[in-house]
Design an enzyme around this catalytic site. Structure first.
Site, mmCIF file in Angstrom:
data_model
loop_
_atom_site.group_PDB
_atom_site.id
_atom_site.type_symbol
_atom_site.label_atom_id
_atom_site.label_comp_id
_atom_site.label_asym_id
_atom_site.label_seq_id
_atom_site.Cartn_x
_atom_site.Cartn_y
_atom_site.Cartn_z
ATOM 1 C CB CYS A 96 -0.917 -0.025 1.224
ATOM 2 S SG CYS A 96 -1.807 1.518 1.522
ATOM 3 C CB CYS A 111 0.193 2.002 4.066
ATOM 4 S SG CYS A 111 -1.463 1.339 3.845
#
Length: 323
Positions: free
Chosen positions: A71, A74
């Site tokens: 991700c 993230c």
């Protein structure tokens, strides 16, 4: 069945099951110089979630960061969360959950996209958001849980150093700036401050070495000020007496006035330098391709934006230019 509560904290709105009102913020506690307790941040699993989050949140707020290695957002959000949690110095904890390895808890909390962040208090989720937020919004989110972070020891030392420098206590200022650099060797304000101390003490080469240690593109007013002062000092201090005699004989000797201003600025006499440059601008603002105005701006930068030299000088400059 628990009711739902929707939060719209800076990112996408997030519905959290059974969320009670947000409790009053707790004051942050003090921490060690330049550091943070590693216990404030940890990884959790499906098996440890009950102890690491639910039980731990009964004594202090716990923020849960649901993330995955693949991700991209993230990787942007997690460092900002860690920085803000460290700044809270124990008033709040951060628990990170890799949803690829721990899907059960993510499923129970209906995590459908990442990054997703939940805040827990007294065993219950009380706030949250989805998506990567700017650092300022992350800080605000955590401060709602922990209370505003107290100034840390680095900020305290920098404040003490600045005050000592303003009072002319070069020794005290140098010690405080050096203490900051021991903890944070790349702290731009400390590098700039210590360089200013050396410059004020006549050690121009050491001041230049310190200023050069800061990133070339660093945007800091103290650093810009000391670099400008170094640029003025590098021009070399001429003998002022012959220049003053030339001006006494001919007040319109622009070259003598300009060179005198440069000499005074190189000696750190910025107010006197600014005065001569303003007189020259008033007499002939276009002289030598506006050299006086350009030099004056460097003097202002060296003095600092809130100095009396700069504030008074800018008022006079405006009056001259728009008269």
């Amino acid at each position: 069945m628990l009711g739902n509560r929707t939060f719209g904290s800076a990112g996408a709105k997030l519905t959290i099951p059974g969320a009670p009102p947000i409790p009053a913020a707790k004051p942050a506690t003090s921490g060690a110089l330049g550091g943070a307790d590693k216990d404030h941040i940890k990884d959790a699993t499906d098996a440890s979630f009950m102890a690491d989050v639910i039980e731990a949140s009964r004594t202090q707020p716990v923020i849960v960061d649901f993330w995955a290695p693949w991700c991209g957002p993230c990787r942007q959000l997690t460092p900002a969360l860690e920085k803000a949690v460290n700044a809270a110095k124990g008033a709040v904890k951060l628990v990170k959950v890799n949803i690829d390895e721990n899907p059960r808890i993510a499923g129970q909390l209906r995590v459908q996209s990442i990054p997703t962040v939940y805040a827990f208090q007294n065993g219950q989720p009380i706030d949250g958001f989805q998506g990567a937020l700017p650092e300022s919004q992350v800080k605000a989110f955590i401060e709602r849980l922990s209370g505003p972070a107290e100034p840390d020891d680095i900020e305290t030392l920098l404040g003490m150093a600045k005050e000592s420098l303003n009072l002319g206590d070069l020794g005290g200022a140098s010690q405080a700036y050096a203490a900051v650099l021991q903890a944070e060797p790349e702290n731009v304000k400390a590098l700039a401050g210590l360089a200013r101390c050396y410059l004020a003490g006549g050690e121009t080469e050491r001041a230049a070495e310190l200023a050069a240690m800061a990133p070339a593109d660093a945007k800091d007013p103290d650093l810009a000020s000391v670099r400008a002062a170094l640029a003025l000092a590098a021009e070399g201090a001429s003998e002022t007496a012959p220049l003053e005699r030339r001006l006494a004989a001919d007040a319109n000797d622009h070259e003598a006035r300009f060179e005198l201003a440069k000499a005074l600025a190189a000696e750190g006499k910025l107010e006197a330098a600014a005065d001569h440059l303003l007189i020259l601008i008033e007499k002939d603002r276009t002289w030598n391709d506006e050299a006086a105005r350009k030099q004056l701006l460097t003097v202002f930068e060296a003095a600092g934006p809130v100095s009396e030299v700069t504030k008074t000088g800018r008022r006079r400059l405006s009056s001259i230019l728009f008269s």
